[in-house]
Write a protein that holds these residues in place. Structure first.
Motif, PDB file in Angstrom:
ATOM      1  N   LEU A 124       1.835   7.213   4.941  1.00  0.00           N
ATOM      2  CA  LEU A 124       2.790   7.918   4.079  1.00  0.00           C
ATOM      3  C   LEU A 124       2.237   9.270   3.645  1.00  0.00           C
ATOM      4  O   LEU A 124       2.957  10.281   3.681  1.00  0.00           O
ATOM      5  N   LEU A 125       0.976   9.328   3.254  1.00  0.00           N
ATOM      6  CA  LEU A 125       0.394  10.595   2.821  1.00  0.00           C
ATOM      7  C   LEU A 125       0.394  11.622   3.945  1.00  0.00           C
ATOM      8  O   LEU A 125       0.660  12.806   3.716  1.00  0.00           O
ATOM      9  N   LYS A 126       0.131  11.190   5.148  1.00  0.00           N
ATOM     10  CA  LYS A 126       0.173  12.090   6.318  1.00  0.00           C
ATOM     11  C   LYS A 126       1.609  12.562   6.558  1.00  0.00           C
ATOM     12  O   LYS A 126       1.851  13.727   6.856  1.00  0.00           O
ATOM     13  N   GLU A 127       2.563  11.656   6.387  1.00  0.00           N
ATOM     14  CA  GLU A 127       3.966  12.008   6.582  1.00  0.00           C
ATOM     15  C   GLU A 127       4.433  13.024   5.532  1.00  0.00           C
ATOM     16  O   GLU A 127       5.171  13.952   5.844  1.00  0.00           O
ATOM     17  N   VAL A 128       3.999  12.864   4.305  1.00  0.00           N
ATOM     18  CA  VAL A 128       4.418  13.749   3.217  1.00  0.00           C
ATOM     19  C   VAL A 128       3.716  15.104   3.278  1.00  0.00           C
ATOM     20  O   VAL A 128       4.355  16.150   3.129  1.00  0.00           O
ATOM     21  N   ALA A 169       0.830  -1.208   0.000  1.00  0.00           N
ATOM     22  CA  ALA A 169       0.000   0.000   0.000  1.00  0.00           C
ATOM     23  C   ALA A 169       0.865   1.259   0.000  1.00  0.00           C
ATOM     24  O   ALA A 169       0.557   2.241  -0.688  1.00  0.00           O
ATOM     25  N   ARG A 170       1.960   1.228   0.730  1.00  0.00           N
ATOM     26  CA  ARG A 170       2.892   2.367   0.735  1.00  0.00           C
ATOM     27  C   ARG A 170       3.465   2.577  -0.663  1.00  0.00           C
ATOM     28  O   ARG A 170       3.572   3.709  -1.138  1.00  0.00           O
ATOM     29  N   SER A 171       3.820   1.489  -1.338  1.00  0.00           N
ATOM     30  CA  SER A 171       4.384   1.615  -2.685  1.00  0.00           C
ATOM     31  C   SER A 171       3.351   2.181  -3.664  1.00  0.00           C
ATOM     32  O   SER A 171       3.699   2.964  -4.546  1.00  0.00           O
ATOM     33  N   VAL A 172       2.097   1.810  -3.495  1.00  0.00           N
ATOM     34  CA  VAL A 172       1.043   2.370  -4.348  1.00  0.00           C
ATOM     35  C   VAL A 172       0.888   3.869  -4.071  1.00  0.00           C
ATOM     36  O   VAL A 172       0.709   4.662  -4.995  1.00  0.00           O
ATOM     37  N   ALA A 173       0.991   4.264  -2.804  1.00  0.00           N
ATOM     38  CA  ALA A 173       0.885   5.686  -2.462  1.00  0.00           C
ATOM     39  C   ALA A 173       1.987   6.485  -3.160  1.00  0.00           C
ATOM     40  O   ALA A 173       1.755   7.611  -3.616  1.00  0.00           O
ATOM     41  N   ILE A 174       3.179   5.911  -3.276  1.00  0.00           N
ATOM     42  CA  ILE A 174       4.269   6.594  -3.988  1.00  0.00           C
ATOM     43  C   ILE A 174       3.902   6.761  -5.458  1.00  0.00           C
ATOM     44  O   ILE A 174       4.102   7.833  -6.037  1.00  0.00           O
ATOM     45  N   ASP A 175       3.346   5.720  -6.068  1.00  0.00           N
ATOM     46  CA  ASP A 175       2.896   5.831  -7.463  1.00  0.00           C
ATOM     47  C   ASP A 175       1.805   6.896  -7.598  1.00  0.00           C
ATOM     48  O   ASP A 175       1.798   7.669  -8.565  1.00  0.00           O
ATOM     49  N   LEU A 176       0.892   6.927  -6.646  1.00  0.00           N
ATOM     50  CA  LEU A 176      -0.167   7.946  -6.672  1.00  0.00           C
ATOM     51  C   LEU A 176       0.424   9.350  -6.562  1.00  0.00           C
ATOM     52  O   LEU A 176      -0.051  10.278  -7.226  1.00  0.00           O
ATOM     53  N   LEU A 177       1.461   9.517  -5.748  1.00  0.00           N
ATOM     54  CA  LEU A 177       2.120  10.819  -5.639  1.00  0.00           C
ATOM     55  C   LEU A 177       2.727  11.234  -6.974  1.00  0.00           C
ATOM     56  O   LEU A 177       2.689  12.411  -7.352  1.00  0.00           O
ATOM     57  N   GLY A 178       3.286  10.275  -7.710  1.00  0.00           N
ATOM     58  CA  GLY A 178       3.818  10.575  -9.034  1.00  0.00           C
ATOM     59  C   GLY A 178       2.732  11.073  -9.972  1.00  0.00           C
ATOM     60  O   GLY A 178       2.927  12.045 -10.721  1.00  0.00           O
ATOM     61  N   THR A 179       1.574  10.435  -9.935  1.00  0.00           N
ATOM     62  CA  THR A 179       0.452  10.866 -10.772  1.00  0.00           C
ATOM     63  C   THR A 179      -0.083  12.214 -10.309  1.00  0.00           C
ATOM     64  O   THR A 179      -0.403  13.081 -11.131  1.00  0.00           O
ATOM     65  N   LEU A 180      -0.158  12.410  -9.014  1.00  0.00           N
ATOM     66  CA  LEU A 180      -0.613  13.686  -8.458  1.00  0.00           C
ATOM     67  C   LEU A 180       0.318  14.818  -8.891  1.00  0.00           C
ATOM     68  O   LEU A 180      -0.135  15.907  -9.269  1.00  0.00           O
ATOM     69  N   HIS A 181       1.619  14.561  -8.880  1.00  0.00           N
ATOM     70  CA  HIS A 181       2.587  15.556  -9.336  1.00  0.00           C
ATOM     71  C   HIS A 181       2.379  15.869 -10.822  1.00  0.00           C
ATOM     72  O   HIS A 181       2.380  17.041 -11.225  1.00  0.00           O
ATOM     73  N   ALA A 182       2.190  14.827 -11.627  1.00  0.00           N
ATOM     74  CA  ALA A 182       1.967  15.029 -13.065  1.00  0.00           C
ATOM     75  C   ALA A 182       0.683  15.827 -13.319  1.00  0.00           C
ATOM     76  O   ALA A 182       0.639  16.671 -14.213  1.00  0.00           O
TER      77      ALA A 182
END
Length: 154
Positions: free
Chosen positions: A115-119, A65-78
């Protein structure tokens, strides 16, 4: 501390957006809401397959789930061009591929939520639903979609 400084401290590098493999787009913006399509768990660039409660335990699911959140952050950035434009992570929907007797979907989902809370700090606190499902695309162990509120300028 900026979102990007937090990511650097966490040694997280944002991945590029994965091209959709079906009839959908990676994200849609409606006014100030940004809806990200579901992202499946991947390991070494391939679907991270298996069921929670059989091939995976809760801790491994949390890591996925943490790894998916990182992928989601990449999409959110894009989608935004700048993660500082994210006013709030509104909601996550977490689909956990699991056995019928597995009951720790909420703990698996914490891998992404924490992870999202941490970021994002308080902007990363969100509503969430976590479900156990019979299967997700490609046999991946989980899929997560995200909704965010973003600043007014596109």
């Amino acid at each position: 501390m900026s979102v990007y400084e937090r990511l650097k401290d966490l040694k997280i590098f944002l991945p590029p957006v994965t091209a959709p493999v079906a009839a959908f787009v990676p994200f849609v913006r409606v006014n100030n809401l940004l809806f990200l399509s579901g992202h499946i768990a991947k390991k070494d660039g391939k679907p991270w397959t298996g069921k929670l409660g059989a091939e995976f335990d809760t801790q491994q699911g949390k890591e996925a789930a943490r790894s998916v959140a990182i992928d989601l952050l990449g999409t959110l950035h894009a989608a935004t061009g700048d993660l500082e434009k994210v006013k709030r992570i509104v909601k996550l929907l977490v689909l956990v591929n699991c056995t019928p007797t597995f009951t720790e979907q909420h703990l698996v989902a914490n891998g992404a939520s924490e992870l999202l809370k941490e970021v994002f700090g308080d902007r990363g606190a969100h509503a969430r639903a976590a479900f156990g499902v019979a299967q997700v695309p490609f046999g991946s162990c989980l899929e997560i979609e995200l909704t965010a509120e973003v600043s007014e300028e596109p």
